[in-house]
Scaffold this motif. Structure first.
Motif, mmCIF file in Angstrom:
data_model
loop_
_atom_site.group_PDB
_atom_site.id
_atom_site.type_symbol
_atom_site.label_atom_id
_atom_site.label_comp_id
_atom_site.label_asym_id
_atom_site.label_seq_id
_atom_site.Cartn_x
_atom_site.Cartn_y
_atom_site.Cartn_z
ATOM 1 N N THR A 73 7.541 4.712 -44.255
ATOM 2 C CA THR A 73 6.224 4.504 -44.871
ATOM 3 C C THR A 73 5.148 5.231 -44.074
ATOM 4 N N ARG A 74 5.215 5.102 -42.768
ATOM 5 C CA ARG A 74 4.196 5.758 -41.925
ATOM 6 C C ARG A 74 4.208 7.277 -42.110
ATOM 7 N N ASN A 75 5.422 7.836 -42.299
ATOM 8 C CA ASN A 75 5.517 9.286 -42.505
ATOM 9 C C ASN A 75 4.817 9.736 -43.778
ATOM 10 N N MET A 76 4.776 8.821 -44.760
ATOM 11 C CA MET A 76 4.117 9.179 -46.025
ATOM 12 C C MET A 76 2.625 9.428 -45.836
ATOM 13 N N LEU A 77 2.076 8.905 -44.749
ATOM 14 C CA LEU A 77 0.633 9.050 -44.503
ATOM 15 C C LEU A 77 0.270 10.424 -43.945
ATOM 16 N N LYS A 78 1.295 11.138 -43.454
ATOM 17 C CA LYS A 78 1.004 12.412 -42.777
ATOM 18 C C LYS A 78 0.606 13.492 -43.764
ATOM 19 N N LEU A 79 -0.499 14.143 -43.475
ATOM 20 C CA LEU A 79 -0.963 15.229 -44.339
ATOM 21 C C LEU A 79 -0.497 16.561 -43.767
ATOM 22 N N ASP A 80 -0.432 17.558 -44.628
ATOM 23 C CA ASP A 80 -0.198 18.916 -44.157
ATOM 24 C C ASP A 80 -1.574 19.463 -43.756
ATOM 25 N N PRO A 81 -1.685 20.143 -42.620
ATOM 26 C CA PRO A 81 -3.009 20.628 -42.195
ATOM 27 C C PRO A 81 -3.664 21.575 -43.205
ATOM 28 N N HIS A 82 -2.858 22.169 -44.116
ATOM 29 C CA HIS A 82 -3.435 23.082 -45.109
ATOM 30 C C HIS A 82 -4.009 22.358 -46.324
ATOM 31 N N GLU A 83 -3.694 21.083 -46.453
ATOM 32 C CA GLU A 83 -4.220 20.346 -47.611
ATOM 33 C C GLU A 83 -5.732 20.192 -47.459
ATOM 34 N N LYS A 84 -6.435 20.350 -48.597
ATOM 35 C CA LYS A 84 -7.893 20.299 -48.485
ATOM 36 C C LYS A 84 -8.490 19.029 -49.084
ATOM 37 N N ASN A 85 -8.113 18.750 -50.336
ATOM 38 C CA ASN A 85 -8.794 17.661 -51.051
ATOM 39 C C ASN A 85 -7.792 16.592 -51.451
ATOM 40 N N VAL A 104 -5.551 2.405 -41.015
ATOM 41 C CA VAL A 104 -4.532 3.349 -40.511
ATOM 42 C C VAL A 104 -4.558 4.634 -41.359
ATOM 43 N N ALA A 105 -4.639 4.454 -42.684
ATOM 44 C CA ALA A 105 -4.686 5.625 -43.582
ATOM 45 C C ALA A 105 -5.916 6.474 -43.270
ATOM 46 N N ASN A 106 -7.038 5.827 -43.068
ATOM 47 C CA ASN A 106 -8.305 6.480 -42.728
ATOM 48 C C ASN A 106 -8.129 7.415 -41.514
ATOM 49 N N ASP A 107 -7.368 6.928 -40.541
ATOM 50 C CA ASP A 107 -7.174 7.703 -39.307
ATOM 51 C C ASP A 107 -6.368 8.984 -39.519
ATOM 52 N N HIS A 108 -5.701 9.102 -40.660
ATOM 53 C CA HIS A 108 -4.975 10.345 -40.958
ATOM 54 C C HIS A 108 -5.889 11.392 -41.612
ATOM 55 N N ASN A 109 -7.159 11.050 -41.752
ATOM 56 C CA ASN A 109 -8.176 11.982 -42.260
ATOM 57 C C ASN A 109 -7.969 12.544 -43.662
ATOM 58 N N PRO A 110 -7.607 11.694 -44.627
ATOM 59 C CA PRO A 110 -7.664 12.186 -46.010
ATOM 60 C C PRO A 110 -9.131 12.217 -46.423
ATOM 61 N N LYS A 111 -9.412 12.724 -47.638
ATOM 62 C CA LYS A 111 -10.804 12.718 -48.112
ATOM 63 C C LYS A 111 -11.209 11.341 -48.604
ATOM 64 N N PHE A 112 -10.222 10.573 -49.079
ATOM 65 C CA PHE A 112 -10.523 9.228 -49.584
ATOM 66 C C PHE A 112 -9.266 8.376 -49.547
ATOM 67 N N VAL A 113 -9.474 7.069 -49.621
ATOM 68 C CA VAL A 113 -8.348 6.140 -49.751
ATOM 69 C C VAL A 113 -8.438 5.534 -51.142
ATOM 70 N N ASP A 114 -7.304 5.561 -51.852
ATOM 71 C CA ASP A 114 -7.270 5.114 -53.244
ATOM 72 C C ASP A 114 -6.422 3.843 -53.349
ATOM 73 N N ILE A 115 -6.847 2.937 -54.211
ATOM 74 C CA ILE A 115 -6.056 1.709 -54.420
ATOM 75 C C ILE A 115 -5.300 1.811 -55.730
ATOM 76 N N ASN A 116 -4.003 1.569 -55.666
ATOM 77 C CA ASN A 116 -3.185 1.563 -56.879
ATOM 78 C C ASN A 116 -3.384 0.248 -57.623
ATOM 79 N N MET A 117 -3.991 0.350 -58.813
ATOM 80 C CA MET A 117 -4.201 -0.838 -59.639
ATOM 81 C C MET A 117 -3.606 -0.600 -61.034
ATOM 82 N N GLY A 118 -2.586 0.271 -61.050
ATOM 83 C CA GLY A 118 -2.003 0.604 -62.350
ATOM 84 C C GLY A 118 -0.502 0.471 -62.413
#
Ligand SMILES: Cc1cc2nc3c(=O)[nH]c(=O)nc-3n(C[C@H](O)[C@H](O)[C@H](O)COP(=O)(O)O)c2cc1C
Length: 359
Positions: A73-85, A104-118
């Protein structure tokens, strides 16, 4: 970089894209890649950004998995440095557990954190997560607020139109989300009960886009560039999200911007390059050959959809169990298509494709 020929087509199509801002989140264009579990990992997301997706969202990631330190699960949080948005999507039912994971997700520096409600899947819904969150709206203010407090980046949500056709309550959910500082909402135009049956309810989505105090991203059944173009021309949504379409047509984002006078068409050799590029990206992501072959095979099968002789090609794909052989076999197929003058494909959209998922 792709070959000069393909990169030139990509650049010309991208020149027609315009950046868009939803709340405080900036995207390269208003056509985004929808989150898809076991598909939207970093390599696929990066590829889709290369091919014109204005932004992407990760597959759904369990808040409990994150909080328990589960390695997968933690690995899923890792971004590729080339990803932008890119946004990271979390699922769970408990506000405190979600807030902890969001930090924790915030610390991986995505642009936003999304909640799955679907997510309509029983395993998720029975615990109160995914689309079950749409049922008890009285708890939502606290749910959003608790998560939002832990974030330094924007919070967003992805919902369905409601639990069932008697309870279409996206507008209520959106108003609560707005109060708690959520930036935008993506809506898959089906109810939970519908799962993936019937058509996405675009009438409702358009109505929401007109009355919503938050930017609405419309989603559902935009399987072709033609359908996407048509929707872009008339929609009130400031952005649209595509899920299954790009799996069989990786050029769908670019094609949605291309005009007839551009005279750009993507051929079998372009598909081959896309496959090779995805392999390059995945190669850096996983070093277990068996996993790599299984994942690549899945994408190759989808990308090959609609090309001449695909049934025979797909059958043969399973005879190859290592990366080199799989790629060689695929190269031969796409080269052969080109030599036989069958470089363009036609997908039969009357056949259902991927009728289950987590949102
Ligand atoms: C295989 C698959 C997996 C999905 N996984 C997720 C997910 O992890 N999170 C989510 O919010 N939606 C998920 N979805 C829903 C999509 O994001 C999207 O809302 C839905 O497929 C409708 O859009 P489309 O018609 O463009 O595919 C998934 C859909 C599919 C087909």
């Amino acid at each position: 970089m792709f070959s000069k020929t393909l990169q030139d087509k990509i650049d010309r199509a991208k020149a027609r894209m315009t950046p868009t801002k939803l709340g405080n989140v900036e995207f390269a264009s208003p056509l985004l890649l929808a989150p898809m579990s076991a598909i939207c990992n970093a390599p696929f997301r990066r590829l889709m950004e290369d091919l014109g997706a204005g932004g992407t969202v990760s597959e759904l990631i369990s808040c409990h998995g994150i909080n328990h330190g589960n390695l997968r699960t933690r690995n899923m949080l890792k971004l590729d440095p080339h990803e932008k948005n890119v946004g990271l999507q979390l699922f769970g039912e408990d506000p405190n557990a979600m807030a902890l994971a969001a930090k924790v997700a915030n610390d991986h520096n995505p642009k936003f954190v999304d909640i799955n409600m679907g997510c309509p899947v029983k395993k998720v819904v029975s615990k109160g997560g995914g689309s079950a969150l749409l049922k008890d709206t009285s708890a939502l203010g606290n749910f959003f607020g608790t998560i939002k407090k832990e974030l330094t980046i924007p919070l967003t949500i992805k919902i369905r139109t409601g639990w069932d056709s008697d309870h279409l309550n996206a507008d209520e959910v959106i108003h609560i989300a707005k109060e708690e500082g959520v930036e935008f909402v993506a809506i898959h135009g089906r109810t939970r009960t519908q799962q993936y049956t019937g058509d996405a309810n675009w009438e409702y989505l358009e109505k929401m886009a007109q009355i919503s105090p938050l930017p609405v991203i419309g989603n559902g059944d935009l399987h072709t560039a033609t359908a996407t173009k048509e929707r872009m021309e008339k929609t009130h949504c400031p952005a649209l999200m595509l899920g299954r379409g790009p799996l069989r047509d990786p050029f769908i984002f670019l094609d949605s911007y291309i005009k007839p006078e551009d005279q750009i068409r993507f051929s079998a050799l372009d598909y081959l390059e896309v496959i090779q590029k995805l392999f390059d990206y995945m190669n850096g992501h996983t070093d277990v050959e068996k996993t790599l072959v299984i994942q690549m095979r899945k994408h190759i099968m989808w990308f090959a959809a609609g090309f001449d002789g695909v049934t025979h090609f797909r059958r043969g794909l399973f005879n190859h169990n290592n990366v080199d052989e799989t790629l060689k076999y695929t190269e031969n197929y796409f080269n052969d298509l080109t030599q036989r003058g069958m470089a363009f494909k036609r997908i039969d959209h009357s056949q259902a494709f991927m009728t289950s998922g987590h949102g």
